[in-house]
Design a protein around this motif. Sequence first.
Motif, PDB file in Angstrom:
ATOM      1  N   LEU A 139       0.818  -1.055   0.195  1.00 47.77           N
ATOM      2  CA  LEU A 139       0.133  -0.054   0.040  1.00 47.77           C
ATOM      3  C   LEU A 139       0.879   1.362   0.130  1.00 47.77           C
ATOM      4  O   LEU A 139       1.698   1.299   0.867  1.00 47.77           O
ATOM      5  CB  LEU A 139      -0.833  -0.101   1.295  1.00 47.77           C
ATOM      6  N   ARG A 140       0.684   2.135  -0.784  1.00 47.57           N
ATOM      7  CA  ARG A 140       1.205   3.394  -0.775  1.00 47.57           C
ATOM      8  C   ARG A 140       0.352   4.507  -0.194  1.00 47.57           C
ATOM      9  O   ARG A 140      -0.580   4.695  -0.566  1.00 47.57           O
ATOM     10  CB  ARG A 140       1.698   4.007  -2.328  1.00 47.57           C
ATOM     11  N   LEU A 141       0.911   5.281   0.693  1.00 49.61           N
ATOM     12  CA  LEU A 141       0.209   6.216   1.486  1.00 49.61           C
ATOM     13  C   LEU A 141       0.902   7.496   1.369  1.00 49.61           C
ATOM     14  O   LEU A 141       1.976   7.621   1.739  1.00 49.61           O
ATOM     15  CB  LEU A 141       0.053   5.673   3.116  1.00 49.61           C
ATOM     16  N   VAL A 142       0.073   8.514   0.644  1.00 50.05           N
ATOM     17  CA  VAL A 142       0.662   9.948   0.671  1.00 50.05           C
ATOM     18  C   VAL A 142      -0.043  10.699   1.602  1.00 50.05           C
ATOM     19  O   VAL A 142      -1.449  10.968   1.392  1.00 50.05           O
ATOM     20  CB  VAL A 142       0.539  10.316  -0.696  1.00 50.05           C
ATOM     21  N   GLU A 157      -2.300   5.205  10.986  1.00 51.63           N
ATOM     22  CA  GLU A 157      -3.285   5.765  11.505  1.00 51.63           C
ATOM     23  C   GLU A 157      -3.195   7.288  11.244  1.00 51.63           C
ATOM     24  O   GLU A 157      -1.936   7.806  11.261  1.00 51.63           O
ATOM     25  CB  GLU A 157      -3.705   5.493  12.842  1.00 51.63           C
ATOM     26  N   PHE A 158      -4.233   8.076  10.759  1.00 54.97           N
ATOM     27  CA  PHE A 158      -3.993   9.377  10.462  1.00 54.97           C
ATOM     28  C   PHE A 158      -5.307  10.505  10.553  1.00 54.97           C
ATOM     29  O   PHE A 158      -6.478   9.774  10.207  1.00 54.97           O
ATOM     30  CB  PHE A 158      -3.333   9.713   9.421  1.00 54.97           C
ATOM     31  N   HIS A 164      -4.595  13.629   2.204  1.00 50.21           N
ATOM     32  CA  HIS A 164      -3.929  12.301   2.147  1.00 50.21           C
ATOM     33  C   HIS A 164      -4.438  11.349   0.812  1.00 50.21           C
ATOM     34  O   HIS A 164      -5.705  11.804  -0.040  1.00 50.21           O
ATOM     35  CB  HIS A 164      -4.600  11.411   3.399  1.00 50.21           C
ATOM     36  N   TRP A 165      -3.850  10.405   0.565  1.00 49.26           N
ATOM     37  CA  TRP A 165      -4.426   9.497  -0.623  1.00 49.26           C
ATOM     38  C   TRP A 165      -3.792   8.140  -0.389  1.00 49.26           C
ATOM     39  O   TRP A 165      -2.469   8.068   0.241  1.00 49.26           O
ATOM     40  CB  TRP A 165      -4.111  10.024  -1.977  1.00 49.26           C
ATOM     41  N   PHE A 166      -4.302   7.123  -0.493  1.00 47.83           N
ATOM     42  CA  PHE A 166      -3.684   5.785  -0.555  1.00 47.83           C
ATOM     43  C   PHE A 166      -3.996   4.879  -1.585  1.00 47.83           C
ATOM     44  O   PHE A 166      -4.993   4.842  -2.309  1.00 47.83           O
ATOM     45  CB  PHE A 166      -3.643   5.212   0.751  1.00 47.83           C
TER      46      PHE A 166
END
Length: 223
Positions: A139-142, A157-158, A164-166
């Motif tokens: 998973l890519r989390l920006v 967690e955020f 944000h984007w994933f």
Amino acid sequence: MEEQSDAIARTLSEVGPRLKRLRTRRGVTLAALAAATGISKSTLSRLESGGRRPSLELLLPIAQAHQVPLDELVGAPEVGDPRVRLTPRTVHGNTTVLPLTRQPGPQQAYKMVLPPDRCTPQPCTHEGYEWLYVLSGRLRLVLSGHDLVLGAGEAAEFDTRLPHWFGSTGDGPVEVLSLFGRQGERMHVRARPRRAGAEKEAAGHGDGPDASGVGRRPSPASA
């Protein structure tokens, strides 16, 4: 005919109390149910107290919000297949989402399958707090200046008020569990207390959210 009419009247009179018992047993407020169904709080209140006659127009969205058969709301005898079948849906054109929470409320759980072509970041913001756990894939989390890659068994967690984007890294599909609190509720984790020495060490090396709002257990490698 008169006896049948009396039976129908009794059944209808029991719908309101049954709706209230179902809602309170699940800890759902009138406000939360109103948001989930689009029915006003006053109408829901009158329906539960018997001041509003139940109708399909009202009962169908309530049954859908509680994820129960319509028969359960009107007190019909149980028949047929009792198994629960959760229905997946497609969002953003190619992401499969399976709701895991069977009632409305502040926190909702989902399983998501993100396809390989969901790999172009499109950050967004909205109210809430999200916890993600990767079941399989990468998973890519920006998130607010961070660009992270999480593997299977890793979590993040955020605060969703941050951009944000994933999605996928492009190498293949990703399966993810998501816990989302619309009002900013965080997930509470209970664990055994640490030893006194470990607690002192953790005080200087915590793994909680940093200044940007990113929280990871364990820390994924940067992309």
